[in-house]
Design a protein around this motif. Structure first.
Motif, PDB file in Angstrom:
ATOM      1  N   LEU A  52     -11.861   5.614  -6.620  1.00 15.90           N
ATOM      2  CA  LEU A  52     -11.221   4.834  -6.230  1.00 15.90           C
ATOM      3  C   LEU A  52     -12.690   4.293  -5.257  1.00 15.90           C
ATOM      4  O   LEU A  52     -13.281   5.080  -4.378  1.00 15.90           O
ATOM      5  N   VAL A  53     -12.820   3.023  -4.530  1.00 11.04           N
ATOM      6  CA  VAL A  53     -14.045   2.743  -3.450  1.00 11.04           C
ATOM      7  C   VAL A  53     -13.630   2.312  -2.308  1.00 11.04           C
ATOM      8  O   VAL A  53     -12.341   1.920  -1.953  1.00 11.04           O
ATOM      9  N   ASP A  54     -14.015   3.348  -1.544  1.00 14.71           N
ATOM     10  CA  ASP A  54     -13.369   3.145   0.038  1.00 14.71           C
ATOM     11  C   ASP A  54     -12.394   3.351   0.468  1.00 14.71           C
ATOM     12  O   ASP A  54     -11.312   4.486  -0.714  1.00 14.71           O
ATOM     13  N   ALA A  55     -11.945   3.996   1.584  1.00 18.17           N
ATOM     14  CA  ALA A  55     -10.381   4.985   1.596  1.00 18.17           C
ATOM     15  C   ALA A  55      -9.880   4.537   3.047  1.00 18.17           C
ATOM     16  O   ALA A  55      -8.491   4.748   3.023  1.00 18.17           O
ATOM     17  N   GLY A  56     -10.258   3.108   3.128  1.00 14.85           N
ATOM     18  CA  GLY A  56      -9.157   2.060   4.079  1.00 14.85           C
ATOM     19  C   GLY A  56      -9.138   3.099   5.170  1.00 14.85           C
ATOM     20  O   GLY A  56      -9.676   3.326   5.531  1.00 14.85           O
ATOM     21  N   MET A  57      -7.763   2.040   5.856  1.00 13.31           N
ATOM     22  CA  MET A  57      -7.551   2.182   7.342  1.00 13.31           C
ATOM     23  C   MET A  57      -6.838   3.650   7.697  1.00 13.31           C
ATOM     24  O   MET A  57      -6.164   3.372   6.759  1.00 13.31           O
ATOM     25  N   PRO A  58      -7.125   3.848   8.984  1.00 14.13           N
ATOM     26  CA  PRO A  58      -6.515   5.680   8.898  1.00 14.13           C
ATOM     27  C   PRO A  58      -5.058   5.181   9.078  1.00 14.13           C
ATOM     28  O   PRO A  58      -3.891   3.772   8.974  1.00 14.13           O
ATOM     29  N   GLN A  59      -3.743   6.153   8.707  1.00 14.50           N
ATOM     30  CA  GLN A  59      -2.629   6.179   8.140  1.00 14.50           C
ATOM     31  C   GLN A  59      -2.543   5.232   6.678  1.00 14.50           C
ATOM     32  O   GLN A  59      -0.743   4.870   7.163  1.00 14.50           O
ATOM     33  N   SER A  60      -3.102   5.178   6.102  1.00 14.77           N
ATOM     34  CA  SER A  60      -2.787   3.522   4.874  1.00 14.77           C
ATOM     35  C   SER A  60      -2.881   4.884   3.983  1.00 14.77           C
ATOM     36  O   SER A  60      -2.578   4.144   3.010  1.00 14.77           O
ATOM     37  N   ALA A  61      -2.861   5.918   4.300  1.00 15.91           N
ATOM     38  CA  ALA A  61      -3.363   6.914   1.865  1.00 15.91           C
ATOM     39  C   ALA A  61      -1.366   6.713   1.886  1.00 15.91           C
ATOM     40  O   ALA A  61      -1.795   6.545   0.009  1.00 15.91           O
ATOM     41  N   ASP A  62      -0.582   6.799   1.843  1.00 11.34           N
ATOM     42  CA  ASP A  62       0.723   6.780   1.345  1.00 11.34           C
ATOM     43  C   ASP A  62       0.538   5.086   1.070  1.00 11.34           C
ATOM     44  O   ASP A  62       0.994   5.056  -0.604  1.00 11.34           O
ATOM     45  N   GLU A  63      -0.143   3.961   1.720  1.00 14.44           N
ATOM     46  CA  GLU A  63       0.272   3.161   0.485  1.00 14.44           C
ATOM     47  C   GLU A  63      -0.730   3.081  -0.227  1.00 14.44           C
ATOM     48  O   GLU A  63      -0.815   2.225  -1.647  1.00 14.44           O
ATOM     49  N   ILE A  64      -2.040   3.428   0.062  1.00 15.09           N
ATOM     50  CA  ILE A  64      -2.948   3.463  -1.784  1.00 15.09           C
ATOM     51  C   ILE A  64      -2.591   4.510  -3.016  1.00 15.09           C
ATOM     52  O   ILE A  64      -2.710   3.955  -3.633  1.00 15.09           O
ATOM     53  N   ILE A  65      -1.693   5.355  -2.557  1.00 16.60           N
ATOM     54  CA  ILE A  65      -1.555   6.024  -3.197  1.00 16.60           C
ATOM     55  C   ILE A  65      -0.503   5.002  -3.442  1.00 16.60           C
ATOM     56  O   ILE A  65      -0.286   5.783  -5.295  1.00 16.60           O
ATOM     57  N   ARG A  66       0.291   5.112  -3.264  1.00 13.38           N
ATOM     58  CA  ARG A  66       1.569   3.618  -3.967  1.00 13.38           C
ATOM     59  C   ARG A  66       0.966   3.073  -5.124  1.00 13.38           C
ATOM     60  O   ARG A  66       1.410   2.571  -6.364  1.00 13.38           O
ATOM     61  N   VAL A  67      -0.002   2.368  -4.335  1.00 12.83           N
ATOM     62  CA  VAL A  67      -0.307   1.129  -5.283  1.00 12.83           C
ATOM     63  C   VAL A  67      -1.263   1.823  -6.573  1.00 12.83           C
ATOM     64  O   VAL A  67      -1.368   1.211  -7.530  1.00 12.83           O
ATOM     65  N   ALA A  68      -1.958   3.225  -6.210  1.00 15.08           N
ATOM     66  CA  ALA A  68      -2.825   4.275  -7.228  1.00 15.08           C
ATOM     67  C   ALA A  68      -1.723   3.938  -8.931  1.00 15.08           C
ATOM     68  O   ALA A  68      -2.173   4.032 -10.382  1.00 15.08           O
ATOM     69  N   GLU A  69      -0.885   4.551  -8.379  1.00 18.23           N
ATOM     70  CA  GLU A  69       0.343   5.214  -9.437  1.00 18.23           C
ATOM     71  C   GLU A  69       0.823   4.080  -9.797  1.00 18.23           C
ATOM     72  O   GLU A  69       1.338   3.988 -11.052  1.00 18.23           O
ATOM     73  N   GLU A  70       0.991   2.987  -9.544  1.00 14.71           N
ATOM     74  CA  GLU A  70       1.753   1.616  -9.867  1.00 14.71           C
ATOM     75  C   GLU A  70       0.747   1.002 -10.540  1.00 14.71           C
ATOM     76  O   GLU A  70       0.967   1.059 -11.361  1.00 14.71           O
ATOM     77  N   ARG A  71      -0.067   0.811 -10.280  1.00 14.73           N
ATOM     78  CA  ARG A  71      -1.790   0.864 -11.594  1.00 14.73           C
ATOM     79  C   ARG A  71      -1.285   1.547 -12.696  1.00 14.73           C
ATOM     80  O   ARG A  71      -2.001   1.198 -13.838  1.00 14.73           O
ATOM     81  N   PHE A  72      -1.782   3.318 -12.713  1.00 13.61           N
ATOM     82  CA  PHE A  72      -2.703   3.811 -13.530  1.00 13.61           C
ATOM     83  C   PHE A  72      -1.083   5.601 -13.609  1.00 13.61           C
ATOM     84  O   PHE A  72      -1.543   5.778 -14.554  1.00 13.61           O
ATOM     85  N   GLY A  73      -0.404   4.675 -13.043  1.00 14.16           N
ATOM     86  CA  GLY A  73       0.631   6.062 -13.693  1.00 14.16           C
ATOM     87  C   GLY A  73       0.951   6.861 -12.453  1.00 14.16           C
ATOM     88  O   GLY A  73       0.455   7.453 -11.812  1.00 14.16           O
ATOM     89  N   ALA A  74       2.083   7.893 -12.422  1.00 18.65           N
ATOM     90  CA  ALA A  74       2.363   8.709 -11.426  1.00 18.65           C
ATOM     91  C   ALA A  74       1.412  10.355 -12.172  1.00 18.65           C
ATOM     92  O   ALA A  74       1.320  10.232 -12.653  1.00 18.65           O
ATOM     93  N   HIS A  75       0.948   9.933 -10.005  1.00 20.56           N
ATOM     94  CA  HIS A  75       0.017  11.395 -10.656  1.00 20.56           C
ATOM     95  C   HIS A  75      -1.102  11.555 -11.266  1.00 20.56           C
ATOM     96  O   HIS A  75      -1.879  12.260 -10.954  1.00 20.56           O
ATOM     97  N   LYS A  76      -1.521  10.625 -11.348  1.00 25.77           N
ATOM     98  CA  LYS A  76      -3.053   9.722 -11.902  1.00 25.77           C
ATOM     99  C   LYS A  76      -4.211   9.804 -10.985  1.00 25.77           C
ATOM    100  O   LYS A  76      -4.050   8.494 -10.567  1.00 25.77           O
TER     101      LYS A  76
END
Length: 279
Positions: A52-76
């Motif tokens: 991951l490059v950069d970590a977005g806006m405050p309070q966006s962690a759930d959104e980032i995790i959702r996008v990551a898991e849709e792309r790479f798989g759950a808990h990856k």
């Protein structure tokens, strides 16, 4: 001194917020409110290793995790998180992401003081020209955060941990330890805020994401000569594709022409006429 963004919310957004784009098979750009982050890794590979490059806006962690898991798989989880710099819109979700993933974070050694609670950035400069966002910028959070021993200095040899074929390049000016990432084999550049492709100071252009190559955001850039030198350095790489911290990706002849124009006419295009850090 505050050391967290966990309870911060910034009510700014764009028409592109929530949009993702596969810029290459292994580069996925995603817009969170006003800022872009990148997921680097091939989701079709067996290992599905990614960074991951950069970590977005405050309070966006759930959104980032959702996008990551849709792309790479759950808990990856990612191999690492690379930070171009430590401004609030690039590290806003880092604390919550680390609670979920517990992975190493890498930044330039000059940026670590802002990521370990030792230093604050200067407040936004409302005296620069450009628009309403500049005028609002003193209200933006400028404090450092403290992610402790999660953060490490990038290797001095330019290698990017977890990213084979990429190199990091020191591109100061916007912040002392700002970096960009470059992959020579296909000319891919992740520029951070060394330059951007939207006039970030204008609330209207920020909202509409009207594409226009520009220097780093005027209201939070502290060394304009270094910023100009950094743009020249990136232009010398002759990138084919550029993903910037703000605005839409640019590539091909358009990128070559516009980045060359910015490097040549930086004083006219990018540097404000007035401001605390201009003279």
């Amino acid at each position: 001194m505050e050391h967290t963004y966990e309870h911060t919310y910034i009510p700014l957004t764009t028409l592109s917020s929530g949009e993702g784009k596969e810029i290459a098979i292994d580069i996925y750009g995603y817009c969170i409110q006003i800022v872009n982050i990148c997921f680097i890794g091939n989701p079709t590979s067996r290992e599905k290793e990614w960074v991951l490059v950069d970590a977005g806006m405050p309070q966006s962690a759930d959104e980032i995790i959702r996008v990551a898991e849709e792309r790479f798989g759950a808990h990856k989880k990612p191999t690492a998180i690379i930070l171009t710099h430590g401004h609030f819109d690039h590290v806003g979700a880092i604390e919550s992401l680390l609670e979920y993933w517990d992975v190493p974070v890498y930044a330039h050694e000059l940026e670590i003081t802002y990521l370990t609670g030792k230093s604050n950035y200067p407040k936004g400069d409302s005296t620069v020209d450009g628009g309403l966002v500049s005028e609002l910028s003193p209200l933006f959070p400028n404090h450092g955060i403290d992610i402790g021993n999660h953060v490490h200095p990038l290797p001095a040899n330019g290698i990017v941990p977890g990213l084979t074929g990429w190199q990091w390049i020191h591109t100061p000016g916007h912040t002392p330890g700002h970096i960009s990432l470059f992959r020579a084999k296909d000319g891919s550049l992740i520029a951070g805020d060394a330059f951007v492709t939207v006039k970030q100071e204008s609330l209207y252009k920020l909202f509409t994401q009207e594409q226009e190559i520009s220097g780093p955001p005027k209201y939070s850039t502290t060394d304009w000569q270094a910023a100009w030198d950094s743009v020249r350095k990136l232009q010398d790489l002759h990138p084919y594709l550029a993903i910037t911290g703000h605005g839409k990706a640019m590539n091909g002849e358009e990128l070559s022409r516009e980045l060359g124009r910015l490097a040549e006419d930086f004083e006219k295009i990018a540097i404000p006429e007035e401001g605390r850090f201009v003279h």
